[in-house]
Design an enzyme around this catalytic site. Structure first.
Site, PDB file in Angstrom:
ATOM      1  N   LYS A  45     -65.589  13.107  21.429  1.00 28.37           N
ATOM      2  CA  LYS A  45     -66.119  13.086  22.791  1.00 28.37           C
ATOM      3  C   LYS A  45     -65.030  12.514  23.694  1.00 28.37           C
ATOM      4  CE  LYS A  45     -68.970  13.115  26.328  1.00 28.37           C
ATOM      5  NZ  LYS A  45     -69.253  14.391  27.007  1.00 28.37           N
ATOM      6  N   CYS A 131     -64.442  17.606  33.799  1.00 29.16           N
ATOM      7  CA  CYS A 131     -65.837  17.179  33.668  1.00 29.16           C
ATOM      8  C   CYS A 131     -66.598  17.452  34.962  1.00 29.16           C
ATOM      9  CB  CYS A 131     -65.956  15.699  33.329  1.00 29.16           C
ATOM     10  SG  CYS A 131     -67.700  15.224  33.295  1.00 29.16           S
TER      11      CYS A 131
END
Ligand code: RRO
Length: 313
Positions: A45, A131
């Site tokens: 992640k 993101c």
């Protein structure tokens, strides 16, 4: 013998299939499951300077055509993932691992890279410039000037193999402009694509959005994303210098999808939404399906067809 092995940044991987950052990579328990699967390696992640809890739940929703998420970068902090990778480097030394990172400004990017540079890390860094889900923070990948500024500094401070995760682009001029910027740098790879930012999936029965953060807006993955992903993979394959390899991500749920990404130019392929739905055993199925297609077409290695997409003229 038909093989799905690949080479990226001069590093050998036994299989070209792996997880996409954000799926089965939040903690050691999830990463262990990828380690014990048929995946060629794992990416963590995206790690930030300090741990984050992310956005409010529900923040991920699957549909029959894909997914929407607004996770908000929940992660255990870079150090956690560095410690996990350090353990794996010792336990399974023949494999090489990917560390995804994102700073909230240039100083944080530099700090994260300094931490990695100072460690025993021997893997590959994936700098996430895309993101879509942190309220108030636009996707860096859509700000071309900032991308150039960040990469200039990144390659002043970091020496190891490093690539970037990009958002999808939707205009030929943007492919041209971004490729011109990226070709100035010794990038190991470009990973196309992150989710399509700020889509909306609604439930007409309840007349409501399906995830809680940002009034339901979130990144779109899965089937919805595949044509856009293939276009981005091929557009960058056509434009980037050969030393910048492509990782293909977006809408892979079958061996045929992986085949198509490789045909468009991908050297490695990542699985997100379908991995979330099916679990790490998906890598055995995808590998078998990809090998079956290669067998039917008389191909034995990925180089037999990588980037060899045909046109109608
Ligand atoms: O955590 C997220 O919300 C997230 C990230 Br960092 C990303 O890069 N892509 C995405 O779809 N979600």
């Amino acid at each position: 013998m038909i093989s799905t092995k690949t080479t990226l940044a001069g590093i050998h991987f036994d299989n070209c299939l792996m997880n996409a950052a954000g799926v089965y990579c939040y903690d050691a328990s999830e990463l262990n499951q990828i380690q014990n699967s048929m995946a060629g390696t794992f990416v963590t992640k995206t790690g930030t300077v300090t741990p984050r809890t992310g956005n409010q739940v529900p923040r991920y929703r699957a549909t029959h055509l894909g997914s929407i998420n607004s996770m908000g970068l929940p992660n255990k902090g870079l150090q956690y993932y560095m410690d996990y990778i350090s353990q794996q480097q010792k336990a399974v030394p023949h494999k090489t691992y990917f560390q995804s990172i994102a700073g909230f400004n240039l100083a944080e990017d530099e700090y994260l890279l300094a931490q990695i540079q100072a460690s025993d890390f021997t893997g590959v860094v994936e700098l996430n410039l895309s993101c879509p889900n942190v309220p108030g923070k636009p996707q860096i990948g859509y700000d071309f000037e900032t991308v150039e500024k960040i990469l200039t500094r990144v390659f002043e401070v970091y020496r190891g193999p490093l690539g970037i995760k990009l958002p999808p682009y939707f205009d030929i001029v943007h492919f041209d402009q971004m490729a011109t910027i990226l070709n100035q740098f010794p990038l190991a790879f470009v990973n196309s694509v992150n989710s399509i930012g700020n889509g909306l999936i609604i439930d007409s029965l309840s007349e409501r959005v399906t995830i809680k953060p940002k009034h339901g807006f979130g990144g779109i993955g899965g089937d919805y994303l595949k044509p856009t992903a293939l276009a981005n993979v091929h557009a960058f394959y056509q434009r980037l210098k050969p030393s910048i390899q492509i990782i293909g991500t977006g809408g892979i749920k079958s061996g045929q999808d992986a085949f198509e990404h490789i045909l468009c130019g991908a050297s490695m392929v990542q699985v997100g939404t379908a991995l979330h739905a099916e679990g790490p055993q998906i890598f055995a199925r995808l590998t078998a399906e990809l090998k079956t297609i290669m067998y039917q077409k008389g191909y034995t290695t990925l180089t037999d067809f990588r980037g060899k997409l045909n046109y109608l003229d």
